[in-house]
Design a protein around this motif. Structure first.
Motif, PDB file in Angstrom:
ATOM      1  N   HIS A  13      -5.013   5.599  10.999  1.00  0.00           N
ATOM      2  CA  HIS A  13      -5.959   6.632  11.397  1.00  0.00           C
ATOM      3  C   HIS A  13      -6.458   7.489  10.230  1.00  0.00           C
ATOM      4  N   PRO A  14      -5.564   7.958   9.306  1.00  0.00           N
ATOM      5  CA  PRO A  14      -6.135   8.694   8.177  1.00  0.00           C
ATOM      6  C   PRO A  14      -7.001   7.815   7.268  1.00  0.00           C
ATOM      7  N   SER A  15      -6.708   6.508   7.246  1.00  0.00           N
ATOM      8  CA  SER A  15      -7.581   5.610   6.470  1.00  0.00           C
ATOM      9  C   SER A  15      -8.982   5.633   7.059  1.00  0.00           C
ATOM     10  N   LEU A  35      -1.012  -4.525   3.854  1.00  0.00           N
ATOM     11  CA  LEU A  35      -0.012  -4.587   4.923  1.00  0.00           C
ATOM     12  C   LEU A  35       0.876  -3.350   4.831  1.00  0.00           C
ATOM     13  N   PRO A  36       1.239  -2.762   5.975  1.00  0.00           N
ATOM     14  CA  PRO A  36       2.138  -1.609   5.929  1.00  0.00           C
ATOM     15  C   PRO A  36       3.418  -1.965   5.181  1.00  0.00           C
ATOM     16  N   VAL A  37       4.074  -0.967   4.661  1.00  0.00           N
ATOM     17  CA  VAL A  37       5.335  -1.086   3.913  1.00  0.00           C
ATOM     18  C   VAL A  37       5.091  -1.738   2.549  1.00  0.00           C
ATOM     19  N   GLY A  50       1.556   8.604  -5.107  1.00  0.00           N
ATOM     20  CA  GLY A  50       2.276   8.523  -3.835  1.00  0.00           C
ATOM     21  C   GLY A  50       2.257   7.123  -3.270  1.00  0.00           C
ATOM     22  N   VAL A  51       2.755   6.975  -2.041  1.00  0.00           N
ATOM     23  CA  VAL A  51       2.910   5.631  -1.476  1.00  0.00           C
ATOM     24  C   VAL A  51       2.136   5.447  -0.170  1.00  0.00           C
ATOM     25  N   THR A  52       1.203   6.350   0.126  1.00  0.00           N
ATOM     26  CA  THR A  52       0.521   6.234   1.421  1.00  0.00           C
ATOM     27  C   THR A  52      -0.975   5.954   1.255  1.00  0.00           C
ATOM     28  N   VAL A  53      -1.531   5.378   2.308  1.00  0.00           N
ATOM     29  CA  VAL A  53      -2.986   5.229   2.424  1.00  0.00           C
ATOM     30  C   VAL A  53      -3.476   6.353   3.339  1.00  0.00           C
ATOM     31  N   PRO A  54      -4.716   6.789   3.238  1.00  0.00           N
ATOM     32  CA  PRO A  54      -5.745   6.293   2.342  1.00  0.00           C
ATOM     33  C   PRO A  54      -5.516   6.696   0.891  1.00  0.00           C
TER      34      PRO A  54
HETATM   35  N1  LIG Z   1      -1.059  12.759   5.941  1.00  0.00           N
HETATM   36  C1  LIG Z   1      -1.344  11.676   5.042  1.00  0.00           C
HETATM   37  C2  LIG Z   1      -0.548  10.528   5.605  1.00  0.00           C
HETATM   38  C3  LIG Z   1      -0.802   9.188   5.123  1.00  0.00           C
HETATM   39  C4  LIG Z   1       0.145   8.168   5.746  1.00  0.00           C
HETATM   40  O1  LIG Z   1       1.300   8.451   6.089  1.00  0.00           O
HETATM   41  N2  LIG Z   1      -0.358   6.942   5.869  1.00  0.00           N
HETATM   42  C5  LIG Z   1       0.407   5.873   6.443  1.00  0.00           C
HETATM   43  C6  LIG Z   1      -0.494   4.967   7.267  1.00  0.00           C
HETATM   44  S1  LIG Z   1      -1.217   5.802   8.646  1.00  0.00           S
HETATM   45  C7  LIG Z   1       1.030   5.033   5.339  1.00  0.00           C
HETATM   46  O2  LIG Z   1       0.467   4.828   4.293  1.00  0.00           O
HETATM   47  N3  LIG Z   1       2.234   4.530   5.583  1.00  0.00           N
HETATM   48  C8  LIG Z   1       2.910   3.659   4.697  1.00  0.00           C
HETATM   49  C9  LIG Z   1       3.481   2.494   5.395  1.00  0.00           C
HETATM   50  O3  LIG Z   1       3.190   2.296   6.589  1.00  0.00           O
HETATM   51  O4  LIG Z   1       4.217   1.738   4.772  1.00  0.00           O
HETATM   52  C10 LIG Z   1      -2.851  11.448   4.941  1.00  0.00           C
HETATM   53  O5  LIG Z   1      -3.593  11.957   5.791  1.00  0.00           O
HETATM   54  O6  LIG Z   1      -3.309  10.801   4.012  1.00  0.00           O
END
Ligand SMILES: N[C@@H](CCC(=O)N[C@@H](CS)C(=O)NCC(=O)O)C(=O)O
Length: 246
Positions: A13-15, A35-37, A50-54
């Protein structure tokens, strides 16, 4: 401006917030589906802190996180603005956006909790994505990824049932922002783009859609983000959803 590259996870969703804001600004970008993870190591290897998308690569800079991306887009291209010029109005949009940044965790937890029980709906969430392997195969072999993501996001029965119990109050809060004109205006702002994809992810759940779609926030979400992928058949125990019913 060099080519923008946006790293996403399908149906993240944030992507989608970031995609919608780039589109709003008319900034062309290349989307890279991860792919997640697996995404975590991939992003680190590409120099993101960091490690998150977007995660966005723009003019040589690396910008990560939907709330940082909204500000950076306004900085490099002020028009059309994602934040109001009036300081008081801006503060309200910033407050709603920050709240939405936290609220993201609910649909995220729901999704991993549900997919841990049944992975079959996973393919529907990856519709249109280019993952480097066929979507069907990714869904079939995705067991360890789903289990890890559920663990990372603390998608436990306890958390998910508590998140459901307070969901109605969350929807009321979003509707109140619409009534106050903080979001839902003719020119979408950063909070509209933050909140709509979270609502859309919630609305992929057959269990939840009926409680959201007729509300002002459901209508706003469909208008801002019309094409959100995925469909989750009924999955939550009925007793966890009692507080959603009027
Ligand atoms: N609050 C952050 C959160 C980002 C976040 O947690 N993204 C998740 C996907 S929705 C992610 O990258 N998770 C890593 C994973 O699933 O391995 C933002 O808005 O950018």
């Amino acid at each position: 401006m060099g080519e923008a590259k946006l790293y996403v996870i399908p149906a993240s969703h944030p992507s989608r917030s970031a995609m919608l804001m780039l589109e709003r600004k008319g900034i062309p970008y290349k989307r890279v589906d991860l792919l997640p993870v697996i995404s975590k190591g991939y992003l680190r290897a590409r120099g993101f802190p960091g490690v998150t998308v977007p995660a966005l690569k723009l003019n040589g800079d690396r910008i990560q996180g939907s709330t940082r991306i909204s500000r950076e887009l306004d900085r490099i291209q002020p028009d059309p603005p994602l934040f109001p010029a009036d300081p008081e109005k801006r503060a309200k949009v910033e407050e709603a956006e920050a709240w939405g940044d936290e609220f993201q965790q609910k649909p995220r937890r729901f999704s991993w909790w549900a997919l841990k029980r049944d992975r079959a709906p996973l393919a529907s969430y990856s519709e249109g994505a280019r993952l480097g392997i066929p979507v069907g195969l990714a869904a079939k072999t995705g067991g360890p990824i789903v289990a890890l993501a559920a663990r990372f996001n603390a998608a436990t029965d306890e958390n998910v049932s508590a998140d459901l119990a307070s969901l109605r109050a969350d929807l009321d809060r979003i509707d109140a922002w619409i009534a106050d004109g903080v979001i839902g205006g003719p020119e979408p702002n950063a909070a509209d783009y933050q909140l709509a994809p979270s609502l859309r992810l919630l609305m992929t759940f057959d269990d939840l859609r009926p409680f959201i779609e007729a509300r002002p926030c459901g209508e706003l979400a469909k208008r801002i983000d019309p094409d959100f992928p995925g469909r989750m058949p009924p999955v939550f125990p009925a007793e966890w959803m009692t507080s959603l019913r009027p």
